[in-house]
Design a protein around this motif. Sequence first.
Motif, PDB file in Angstrom:
ATOM      1  N   ASN A   1     -43.166  11.505  64.775  1.00  0.00           N
ATOM      2  CA  ASN A   1     -42.685  11.251  62.995  1.00  0.00           C
ATOM      3  C   ASN A   1     -41.921   9.130  63.825  1.00  0.00           C
ATOM      4  OD1 ASN A   1     -41.141  10.254  61.164  1.00  0.00           O
ATOM      5  ND2 ASN A   1     -41.439  12.078  59.318  1.00  0.00           N
ATOM      6  N   TRP A   2     -42.091   8.827  62.682  1.00  0.00           N
ATOM      7  CA  TRP A   2     -41.398   7.166  62.911  1.00  0.00           C
ATOM      8  C   TRP A   2     -40.347   7.093  62.904  1.00  0.00           C
ATOM      9  CZ3 TRP A   2     -37.879   4.602  60.157  1.00  0.00           C
ATOM     10  CH2 TRP A   2     -37.639   4.849  58.657  1.00  0.00           C
ATOM     11  N   LYS A   3     -39.614   8.105  62.228  1.00  0.00           N
ATOM     12  CA  LYS A   3     -38.326   8.875  62.223  1.00  0.00           C
ATOM     13  C   LYS A   3     -37.358   9.615  63.406  1.00  0.00           C
ATOM     14  CE  LYS A   3     -38.122   8.811  57.076  1.00  0.00           C
ATOM     15  NZ  LYS A   3     -38.641   9.593  56.145  1.00  0.00           N
ATOM     16  N   LEU A   4     -38.399   9.991  63.889  1.00  0.00           N
ATOM     17  CA  LEU A   4     -38.048  11.143  65.346  1.00  0.00           C
ATOM     18  C   LEU A   4     -37.507   9.590  66.804  1.00  0.00           C
ATOM     19  CD1 LEU A   4     -40.525  14.039  65.215  1.00  0.00           C
ATOM     20  CD2 LEU A   4     -37.400  14.179  64.648  1.00  0.00           C
ATOM     21  N   ILE A   5     -39.250   8.904  66.120  1.00  0.00           N
ATOM     22  CA  ILE A   5     -38.784   7.428  67.505  1.00  0.00           C
ATOM     23  C   ILE A   5     -37.457   6.761  67.749  1.00  0.00           C
ATOM     24  CG2 ILE A   5     -39.629   5.727  68.264  1.00  0.00           C
ATOM     25  CD1 ILE A   5     -41.535   8.429  68.842  1.00  0.00           C
ATOM     26  N   VAL A   6     -37.581   6.190  65.739  1.00  0.00           N
ATOM     27  CA  VAL A   6     -35.738   5.874  65.532  1.00  0.00           C
ATOM     28  C   VAL A   6     -34.846   6.473  65.882  1.00  0.00           C
ATOM     29  CG1 VAL A   6     -35.064   4.172  64.107  1.00  0.00           C
ATOM     30  CG2 VAL A   6     -37.182   4.036  64.267  1.00  0.00           C
ATOM     31  N   GLU A   7     -34.694   7.944  65.337  1.00  0.00           N
ATOM     32  CA  GLU A   7     -33.178   8.095  65.528  1.00  0.00           C
ATOM     33  C   GLU A   7     -33.067   8.606  67.143  1.00  0.00           C
ATOM     34  OE1 GLU A   7     -31.260  10.289  63.815  1.00  0.00           O
ATOM     35  OE2 GLU A   7     -31.791   8.818  61.918  1.00  0.00           O
ATOM     36  N   ASN A   8     -33.723   8.810  68.039  1.00  0.00           N
ATOM     37  CA  ASN A   8     -33.859   9.175  69.881  1.00  0.00           C
ATOM     38  C   ASN A   8     -33.070   8.166  70.389  1.00  0.00           C
ATOM     39  OD1 ASN A   8     -34.491  10.841  72.159  1.00  0.00           O
ATOM     40  ND2 ASN A   8     -35.642   8.719  72.836  1.00  0.00           N
ATOM     41  N   PHE A   9     -33.084   7.206  69.413  1.00  0.00           N
ATOM     42  CA  PHE A   9     -32.625   5.520  70.161  1.00  0.00           C
ATOM     43  C   PHE A   9     -30.977   5.485  69.407  1.00  0.00           C
ATOM     44  CE2 PHE A   9     -36.282   4.896  71.281  1.00  0.00           C
ATOM     45  CZ  PHE A   9     -36.609   4.480  72.235  1.00  0.00           C
ATOM     46  N   MET A  10     -30.458   6.679  68.806  1.00  0.00           N
ATOM     47  CA  MET A  10     -29.333   6.419  67.816  1.00  0.00           C
ATOM     48  C   MET A  10     -28.672   7.664  68.019  1.00  0.00           C
ATOM     49  SD  MET A  10     -29.867   3.566  65.845  1.00  0.00           S
ATOM     50  CE  MET A  10     -29.135   3.714  64.972  1.00  0.00           C
TER      51      MET A  10
END
Length: 165
Positions: free
Chosen positions: A101-110
Motif C-alpha cells: 500500500n502506498w501509505k505504508l511506503i510513505v509512512e516508512n520514511f516518516m
Amino acid sequence: MKHAFSCLYHAWTYDLEGRLIAAPNLTMMPGLDRSGYGLVNVHVREWLGYAWVCLADDPPSFEADVVGEVVTRLGAEEPIRNHGIDELAVGRRIVYDVKANWKLIVENFMECYHCATIHPELTEVLPEFADGYAAQSFVGHGAEFGEDVRGFTVDGSEGVDRIPG
C-alpha cells in the motif's frame, strides 16, 4: 482553448474560476449546491523554483517569514541561492513496482522507530535515529552526524566531492 480542468483521481471538473462544474454521481444529488464545493483561493508565489502556497486569507510577509528564516539560519539569503535550486533538473529517474500500500511506503520514511533494528549502519552515521527520532520530528532540526562521520554514506565518508558554489 480549455475552459475547464479535471482532477484525474476523483474526476471532479472545475471551470477556470474554480467553480464545480461536474462530478461523478451529481445527478443523484439534484439539490446539491455546487457553489459550496468549488476550489478555494490561495496565495501562491514562486521562489527558487518552488511554488509557495499560503492558505491564510491575509498572508503574512513572505520576505519576513520565509526569506527572513533563511537569513536567520544561514546568515544571508545568498547561501541558499548559491545552490542554484531553481536550475536543478532530473538527472535520472528510476521507476519500480512495490507490492505494498502506498501509505505504508510513505509512512516508512516518516518514522525511524524501526531504524535501530533494521538499519544499524544508518544509526551509526546518524546516532539519534537509534532512539526512534528522525529529522522530520520537528521543524528546524536536522539530524546530526555521529563522531568522525563526514557524510551520509554507509561508511560515513563524504562519498563525493562538494558541489561547486
